[in-house]
Write a protein that holds these residues in place. Structure first.
Motif, PDB file in Angstrom:
ATOM      1  N   ASN A 156     -52.709 -27.383 -22.104  1.00 11.56           N
ATOM      2  CA  ASN A 156     -52.994 -26.353 -21.107  1.00 11.56           C
ATOM      3  C   ASN A 156     -54.293 -25.658 -21.502  1.00 11.56           C
ATOM      4  O   ASN A 156     -54.481 -25.287 -22.663  1.00 11.56           O
ATOM      5  CB  ASN A 156     -51.848 -25.339 -21.019  1.00 11.56           C
ATOM      6  N   SER A 194     -42.843 -33.218 -18.047  1.00 11.64           N
ATOM      7  CA  SER A 194     -42.630 -34.461 -18.786  1.00 11.64           C
ATOM      8  C   SER A 194     -42.179 -35.584 -17.855  1.00 11.64           C
ATOM      9  O   SER A 194     -42.697 -36.705 -17.918  1.00 11.64           O
ATOM     10  CB  SER A 194     -41.588 -34.230 -19.882  1.00 11.64           C
ATOM     11  N   TYR A 205     -48.585 -32.444 -24.002  1.00  8.24           N
ATOM     12  CA  TYR A 205     -48.825 -31.397 -23.016  1.00  8.24           C
ATOM     13  C   TYR A 205     -49.993 -30.534 -23.465  1.00  8.24           C
ATOM     14  O   TYR A 205     -49.995 -29.965 -24.551  1.00  8.24           O
ATOM     15  CB  TYR A 205     -47.563 -30.550 -22.852  1.00  8.24           C
ATOM     16  N   GLU A 258     -41.440 -27.280 -18.392  1.00 10.83           N
ATOM     17  CA  GLU A 258     -41.964 -28.328 -19.269  1.00 10.83           C
ATOM     18  C   GLU A 258     -41.188 -29.634 -19.120  1.00 10.83           C
ATOM     19  O   GLU A 258     -41.769 -30.719 -19.217  1.00 10.83           O
ATOM     20  CB  GLU A 258     -41.953 -27.851 -20.717  1.00 10.83           C
ATOM     21  N   ILE A 304     -43.997 -32.441 -25.828  1.00 10.15           N
ATOM     22  CA  ILE A 304     -42.783 -31.974 -25.152  1.00 10.15           C
ATOM     23  C   ILE A 304     -41.823 -33.150 -24.958  1.00 10.15           C
ATOM     24  O   ILE A 304     -42.011 -34.215 -25.544  1.00 10.15           O
ATOM     25  CB  ILE A 304     -43.117 -31.282 -23.808  1.00 10.15           C
ATOM     26  N   SER A 319     -40.508 -20.344 -17.004  1.00 13.01           N
ATOM     27  CA  SER A 319     -40.557 -21.747 -17.431  1.00 13.01           C
ATOM     28  C   SER A 319     -39.202 -22.214 -17.938  1.00 13.01           C
ATOM     29  O   SER A 319     -38.760 -23.327 -17.638  1.00 13.01           O
ATOM     30  CB  SER A 319     -41.614 -21.933 -18.518  1.00 13.01           C
ATOM     31  N   GLU A 337     -52.211 -24.387 -24.552  1.00  9.66           N
ATOM     32  CA  GLU A 337     -51.157 -25.125 -25.257  1.00  9.66           C
ATOM     33  C   GLU A 337     -51.660 -26.501 -25.659  1.00  9.66           C
ATOM     34  O   GLU A 337     -52.448 -27.129 -24.952  1.00  9.66           O
ATOM     35  CB  GLU A 337     -49.927 -25.305 -24.361  1.00  9.66           C
TER      36      GLU A 337
END
Length: 252
Positions: free
Chosen positions: A221, A189, A219, A185, A213, A179, A209
């Motif tokens: 998850n 975004s 964000y 991320e 962000i 990542s 998550e």
């Protein structure tokens, strides 16, 4: 325990067909809740594993879908199936509708006060998107780690020690490195803003998550049903939370 009702429930990465899928647990979780909308955010069926498995489809897999059909029948639950990388064999069906199930690559959830783009997330993983052979090799390595993890934890139990997921730690660190290198991320975004949304909901990385962000994008998850056994839920007021299987099943 009072049976909860949610506006939306999001699950991902069940990996039906993989040897370490917690299909019984996810079926029990879904049987314990009611919701207006169920989003299955990718890698629900693991086509990679089923293709190479000797066991193939079994009764627990069918029971999982019977639970979903019961949700549709008894509560009118709308089901959105977002395709992932392990269930990309469904891509020819996208976009389409079968009864009350919609098959999509992405889904925009727009309600008063917020809007989210729901996508599995593999397209933003440079390894999965550009080097499929490495992704498949990594998948095999992860399954070997899961087997080792089971053996190791049996030894820990005999020594009076608690459960520790070695495989989860390794996978999370690898995903974090990928990542960071790929700008995962940051790309999420940018994608959310391009879609006119203030949030994005993913699966894929197997790590739950809930954070802000770049650019103030929310964000979320949903984690997975191999190790974390987590889901995302939206209450009737529009608030999102990460929930665990153990929160719903008495005696676990």
């Amino acid at each position: 325990m009072e049976r909860p009702h949610y506006k939306t429930v999001v699950i991902s990465d069940v990996h039906l067909g993989a040897p370490h899928s917690k299909v019984r647990e996810v079926s029990e979780f879904l049987s314990a809740v009611d919701c207006d909308r169920l989003i299955m955010n990718g890698d629900i069926i693991d086509g990679w594993q089923l293709k190479n498995s000797n066991d193939k489809w079994n009764t627990s897999h069918s029971a999982f879908f019977r639970v979903i059909m019961k949700m549709m029948e008894k509560h009118g639950t709308e089901v959105i199936y977002v395709s992932g990388n392990h269930d990309d064999f469904l891509d020819p069906l996208v976009p389409s509708r079968l009864f009350n199930i919609r098959f999509v690559n992405e889904y925009i959830l727009k309600e008063e006060g917020h809007s989210y783009i729901v996508i599995h997330g593999h397209a933003f993983d440079s390894i999965t998107a550009q080097m499929r052979w490495i992704a498949k090799l990594g998948d095999k390595a992860y399954n070997l780690l899961l087997r080792f993890n089971n053996v190791w934890n049996r030894a820990r139990v005999r020594q009076g020690k608690g459960y520790y997921s070695f495989s989860k730690v390794i996978k999370h660190r690898v995903k974090q490195a990928v990542s960071l290198l790929s700008g995962f991320e940051s790309d999420l975004s940018d994608f959310a803003r391009a879609k006119g949304c203030d949030g994005i909901i993913c699966g894929h990385i197997h790590n739950p998550e809930d954070k802000i962000i770049k650019g103030g994008i929310h964000y979320l998850n949903s984690g997975d049903w191999v190790e974390s056994l987590t889901a995302l839920v939206e209450d009737t007021g529009g608030k999102w939370s990460i929930v665990k299987y153990t929160d719903f099943i008495v005696g676990v």
